[in-house]
Design a protein around this motif. Structure first.
Motif, PDB file in Angstrom:
ATOM      1  N   ARG A 145      42.511  45.186   4.791  1.00 15.51           N
ATOM      2  CA  ARG A 145      41.954  43.831   4.799  1.00 15.51           C
ATOM      3  C   ARG A 145      42.328  43.257   3.209  1.00 15.51           C
ATOM      4  O   ARG A 145      42.033  43.959   2.269  1.00 15.51           O
ATOM      5  CB  ARG A 145      40.513  43.810   4.860  1.00 15.51           C
ATOM      6  CG  ARG A 145      40.314  43.786   6.224  1.00 15.51           C
ATOM      7  CD  ARG A 145      38.670  43.559   6.528  1.00 15.51           C
ATOM      8  NE  ARG A 145      38.184  43.605   7.958  1.00 15.51           N
ATOM      9  CZ  ARG A 145      37.194  43.312   8.437  1.00 15.51           C
ATOM     10  NH1 ARG A 145      36.282  42.634   7.555  1.00 15.51           N
ATOM     11  NH2 ARG A 145      36.995  43.441   9.685  1.00 15.51           N
ATOM     12  N   THR A 146      43.122  42.216   3.219  1.00 11.85           N
ATOM     13  CA  THR A 146      43.519  41.779   1.814  1.00 11.85           C
ATOM     14  C   THR A 146      43.099  40.064   1.712  1.00 11.85           C
ATOM     15  O   THR A 146      42.766  39.552   0.341  1.00 11.85           O
ATOM     16  CB  THR A 146      44.893  41.457   1.604  1.00 11.85           C
ATOM     17  OG1 THR A 146      45.631  40.862   2.862  1.00 11.85           O
ATOM     18  CG2 THR A 146      45.621  42.876   1.779  1.00 11.85           C
ATOM     19  N   TRP A 147      42.705  39.518   2.628  1.00  9.70           N
ATOM     20  CA  TRP A 147      42.091  38.079   2.533  1.00  9.70           C
ATOM     21  C   TRP A 147      40.599  38.126   2.073  1.00  9.70           C
ATOM     22  O   TRP A 147      39.908  39.057   2.528  1.00  9.70           O
ATOM     23  CB  TRP A 147      42.265  37.546   4.135  1.00  9.70           C
ATOM     24  CG  TRP A 147      41.837  36.063   4.087  1.00  9.70           C
ATOM     25  CD1 TRP A 147      42.441  34.947   3.874  1.00  9.70           C
ATOM     26  CD2 TRP A 147      40.444  35.621   4.467  1.00  9.70           C
ATOM     27  NE1 TRP A 147      41.724  33.730   3.939  1.00  9.70           N
ATOM     28  CE2 TRP A 147      40.117  34.296   4.307  1.00  9.70           C
ATOM     29  CE3 TRP A 147      39.218  36.579   4.776  1.00  9.70           C
ATOM     30  CZ2 TRP A 147      39.243  33.520   4.717  1.00  9.70           C
ATOM     31  CZ3 TRP A 147      38.159  35.585   5.313  1.00  9.70           C
ATOM     32  CH2 TRP A 147      38.261  34.200   5.006  1.00  9.70           C
ATOM     33  N   TRP A 154      38.602  39.469  13.054  1.00  9.75           N
ATOM     34  CA  TRP A 154      39.284  39.313  11.614  1.00  9.75           C
ATOM     35  C   TRP A 154      40.770  39.263  12.003  1.00  9.75           C
ATOM     36  O   TRP A 154      41.450  40.138  12.790  1.00  9.75           O
ATOM     37  CB  TRP A 154      39.074  40.893  10.969  1.00  9.75           C
ATOM     38  CG  TRP A 154      39.589  40.748   9.544  1.00  9.75           C
ATOM     39  CD1 TRP A 154      40.828  40.989   9.366  1.00  9.75           C
ATOM     40  CD2 TRP A 154      38.947  40.252   8.449  1.00  9.75           C
ATOM     41  NE1 TRP A 154      41.009  40.835   7.793  1.00  9.75           N
ATOM     42  CE2 TRP A 154      39.830  40.567   7.216  1.00  9.75           C
ATOM     43  CE3 TRP A 154      37.448  39.803   8.115  1.00  9.75           C
ATOM     44  CZ2 TRP A 154      39.468  39.949   5.996  1.00  9.75           C
ATOM     45  CZ3 TRP A 154      37.218  39.632   6.730  1.00  9.75           C
ATOM     46  CH2 TRP A 154      38.123  39.767   5.789  1.00  9.75           C
ATOM     47  N   ASP A 155      41.509  38.068  11.655  1.00  7.10           N
ATOM     48  CA  ASP A 155      42.745  38.012  11.853  1.00  7.10           C
ATOM     49  C   ASP A 155      43.298  37.457  10.509  1.00  7.10           C
ATOM     50  O   ASP A 155      43.122  35.965  10.299  1.00  7.10           O
ATOM     51  CB  ASP A 155      42.997  37.096  12.910  1.00  7.10           C
ATOM     52  CG  ASP A 155      44.459  36.922  13.533  1.00  7.10           C
ATOM     53  OD1 ASP A 155      45.483  36.812  12.610  1.00  7.10           O
ATOM     54  OD2 ASP A 155      44.877  37.056  14.560  1.00  7.10           O
ATOM     55  N   GLU A 156      43.942  37.824   9.491  1.00  3.65           N
ATOM     56  CA  GLU A 156      44.293  37.326   8.464  1.00  3.65           C
ATOM     57  C   GLU A 156      45.445  36.286   8.611  1.00  3.65           C
ATOM     58  O   GLU A 156      45.357  35.397   7.616  1.00  3.65           O
ATOM     59  CB  GLU A 156      45.012  38.358   7.438  1.00  3.65           C
ATOM     60  CG  GLU A 156      43.854  39.394   7.145  1.00  3.65           C
ATOM     61  CD  GLU A 156      44.002  40.061   5.787  1.00  3.65           C
ATOM     62  OE1 GLU A 156      44.761  39.846   4.895  1.00  3.65           O
ATOM     63  OE2 GLU A 156      43.100  40.828   5.658  1.00  3.65           O
ATOM     64  N   ASP A 157      46.256  36.239   9.693  1.00  2.12           N
ATOM     65  CA  ASP A 157      47.128  35.137   9.678  1.00  2.12           C
ATOM     66  C   ASP A 157      46.549  33.925  10.192  1.00  2.12           C
ATOM     67  O   ASP A 157      46.946  32.887   9.670  1.00  2.12           O
ATOM     68  CB  ASP A 157      48.180  35.645  10.795  1.00  2.12           C
ATOM     69  CG  ASP A 157      49.344  34.718  11.083  1.00  2.12           C
ATOM     70  OD1 ASP A 157      49.972  34.133  10.130  1.00  2.12           O
ATOM     71  OD2 ASP A 157      49.460  34.336  12.249  1.00  2.12           O
ATOM     72  N   ARG A 164      44.742  32.514   7.113  1.00  4.01           N
ATOM     73  CA  ARG A 164      45.928  31.730   6.167  1.00  4.01           C
ATOM     74  C   ARG A 164      46.366  30.496   6.665  1.00  4.01           C
ATOM     75  O   ARG A 164      46.074  29.510   6.088  1.00  4.01           O
ATOM     76  CB  ARG A 164      46.718  32.633   5.981  1.00  4.01           C
ATOM     77  CG  ARG A 164      46.545  34.017   4.927  1.00  4.01           C
ATOM     78  CD  ARG A 164      47.551  34.705   4.244  1.00  4.01           C
ATOM     79  NE  ARG A 164      46.971  35.807   3.165  1.00  4.01           N
ATOM     80  CZ  ARG A 164      46.676  36.808   3.766  1.00  4.01           C
ATOM     81  NH1 ARG A 164      46.729  37.298   4.950  1.00  4.01           N
ATOM     82  NH2 ARG A 164      46.206  37.788   2.821  1.00  4.01           N
TER      83      ARG A 164
END
Length: 161
Positions: A4-6, A112-115, A118
């Motif tokens: 996880r980066t977001w 969780w879905d970073e795309d 963003r």
């Protein structure tokens, strides 16, 4: 799952989101009392100031309230869209959330879905992931035990306003 980066909103930012919210649409709401969305719905209806709307194309009524087949069918533009859907459905829910003009996309615990996060932020949405509106509301209003339940304990600590 990848790393996880977001970074989502901080606790004060989540409190601000909840304070600025007047209406919540629960996408993927269920009429099954054993489902998390049903538990959250009963809490929001009984213990929060929000107008609550249910979205599910396969159900017509939940807790005596109408259920709408899509966000576009709601009689209002919800401030916050809370999502109880499978991971593969998240991009579609994001597009629908943007299309109706909601301010916040809130993905339930485990989602969780970073795309998606963003893309939502790029479209001007506030995005919260892997958090429960019920737990966050209770946490900020003094009704939460560590496990997420009201303990009934009276405290001298002042509730956050």
């Amino acid at each position: 799952m990848s790393e996880r980066t977001w970074l989502g909103p901080s606790a004060p930012e989540r409190l601000s989101i909840l304070r600025g919210t007047r209406s919540i649409a629960i996408v993927g709401a269920s009429d099954n009392p054993s489902r998390a969305s049903y538990f959250v719905a009963t809490y929001l209806l009984s213990s929060s100031p929000y107008e609550v709307y249910f979205v599910n194309p396969r159900v017509s009524e939940i807790l005596g309230r109408p259920v709408y087949p899509s966000l576009a069918d709601l009689p209002v533009v919800p401030d916050l869209v809370e999502v109880f859907r499978r991971h593969e459905d998240l991009p579609t829910v994001l597009e629908e959330t943007i299309a109706v003009g909601a301010k916040t996309l809130w993905l339930q615990l485990g989602a969780w879905d970073e795309d998606v996060a963003r893309r939502g932020e790029a479209a001007g949405l506030q995005v919260v992931m892997d958090r429960c509106v019920k737990i966050e509301h209770a946490r900020f209003h003094g009704g939460l035990h560590l496990a997420g339940f009201d303990t009934g304990v009276i405290s001298s600590r002042r509730a956050v306003r």
